[in-house]
Write an enzyme that holds these catalytic residues in place. Structure first.
Site, short mmCIF file in Angstrom:
data_model
loop_
_atom_site.label_atom_id
_atom_site.label_comp_id
_atom_site.label_asym_id
_atom_site.label_seq_id
_atom_site.Cartn_x
_atom_site.Cartn_y
_atom_site.Cartn_z
N SER A 153 82.10 106.72 64.41
CA SER A 153 81.60 107.82 63.90
C SER A 153 81.41 108.90 64.90
O SER A 153 82.30 109.09 65.92
CB SER A 153 80.69 107.89 62.76
N ASP A 181 86.68 105.17 62.89
CA ASP A 181 86.45 106.54 61.96
C ASP A 181 85.84 107.67 62.42
O ASP A 181 84.67 107.85 62.05
CB ASP A 181 85.84 105.89 60.66
N HIS A 242 83.57 104.54 55.45
CA HIS A 242 83.27 105.01 56.73
C HIS A 242 83.01 103.88 57.78
O HIS A 242 83.58 103.64 58.74
CB HIS A 242 82.23 105.82 56.92
#
Length: 316
Positions: A153, A181, A242
């Protein structure tokens, strides 16, 4: 959890903005090796003469893990990945804990007001990682070709900033950056200088699992769109999709199966069937992706449960 969901839904709590101010002194390094399986916590000031970084130990491949928004360096998914890396490949694993700058103190309230602060902190953390890399290279004689970064992330973009900074410091490039991600909010229109980019390491691998919380465009040498990169089997919340990127990579490290990426030119095209895959056209997700010649975008089919294999028994 690394949860940006409410940011996209627009349901912001209009309370007091949390204080997620970055301070280098707050960063801790969780270090894992075969003789320190549960990890030990180090602060930067004692790194210069720490006996864990002896020549014997430091000659191993090194993986530097960087978490995302609201998370910590020893979150359960990173902990599982660290253990897989030391068990399977005898890595030295260093997880960068920047939880204060990532607003972890506010995770229980799911407060996303600090997100823009956390985004701003990624550059500082990237510089910290680059400075730490300089120490490894210059004091402990670790070759850059032994170091890879794995970021989830916001941690994926942080890895990119570290990759840019080590080049500015004339250290060369990291062997690889794996972006799990990479965060979407605040990066949807960003160009290379402001996000993870394929020039940030010798090889950049991106694993896309949520079109809501992650970026939905190519950032790497290879970009894997798992289940088309929109959302993941068994997940009803975007935060679940995610986080799946971390779990997929951990299973790939364990080598119980190869998650196969098959060429996928654009969202409106049909990916090539897995059954037609050959070593020179398809790529296995994970630490050995670099050994395959193909570059570009790949569709990766997965099953709902670990080890997530959906490759029809094909061996690449």
């Amino acid at each position: 959890a690394d949860d940006l969901t409410t940011l996209r839904n627009g349901t912001l709590d209009r309370g007091i903005t949390p204080d997620c101010t970055f301070n280098e002194k707050d960063i801790e390094l969780h270090v894992y090796s075969r003789d320190k399986r549960n990890g030990i916590i180090l602060k930067k000031e004692i790194l210069k003469n720490y006996d864990l970084f002896q020549k014997s130990q430091i000659s191993h491949q090194i993986a530097i893990l960087i978490h995302g928004f609201l998370s910590t360096g020893n979150n359960e998914n990173f902990d599982a990945m660290a253990k897989a890396l030391i068990e399977i490949d005898n890595f030295l694993v260093i997880s960068v804990d920047w939880k204060k700058g990532a607003c972890n103190a506010f995770a229980s309230t799911n407060d996303v007001l600090g997100y823009s602060q956390a985004v701003g902190n990624t550059r500082h953390v990237g510089k910290y990682v680059a400075d730490f890399t300089k120490l490894l290279v210059e004091q402990y004689k670790v070759p850059m070709s032994n170091i890879r970064l794995i970021g989830h992330s916001l941690g994926a973009h942080t890895s990119g900033f570290a990759g840019k900074e080590v080049q500015r410091l004339k250290l060369g490039k990291y062997k690889e950056i794996i972006g799990l991600d990479p965060a979407g909010p605040s990066f949807l229109t960003s160009k290379c200088p402001d996000r993870l980019c394929e020039t940030d390491a010798e090889y950049v691998q991106a694993i896309h699992t949520s079109a809501i919380l992650g970026v939905y465009y190519n950032v790497g040498s290879v970009d894997f769109y798992v289940n088309y990169g929109k959302s993941q089997p068994g997940c009803s919340e975007p935060s679940c999709s995610h986080t799946k990127a971390v779990k997929y990579l951990t299973e790939c490290i364990k080598r119980e199966c190869c998650l196969i990426g098959t060429p996928w030119k654009s969202y409106f095209s049909t990916p090539k069937p897995i059954s037609q895959c050959k070593r020179d056209t398809c790529v296995c997700v994970g630490l050995n992706a670099q050994s395959y010649p193909a570059k570009g975008s790949f569709y990766v089919p997965v099953d709902k449960d670990a080890p997530y294999c959906h490759n029809e028994g094909i061996k690449l």
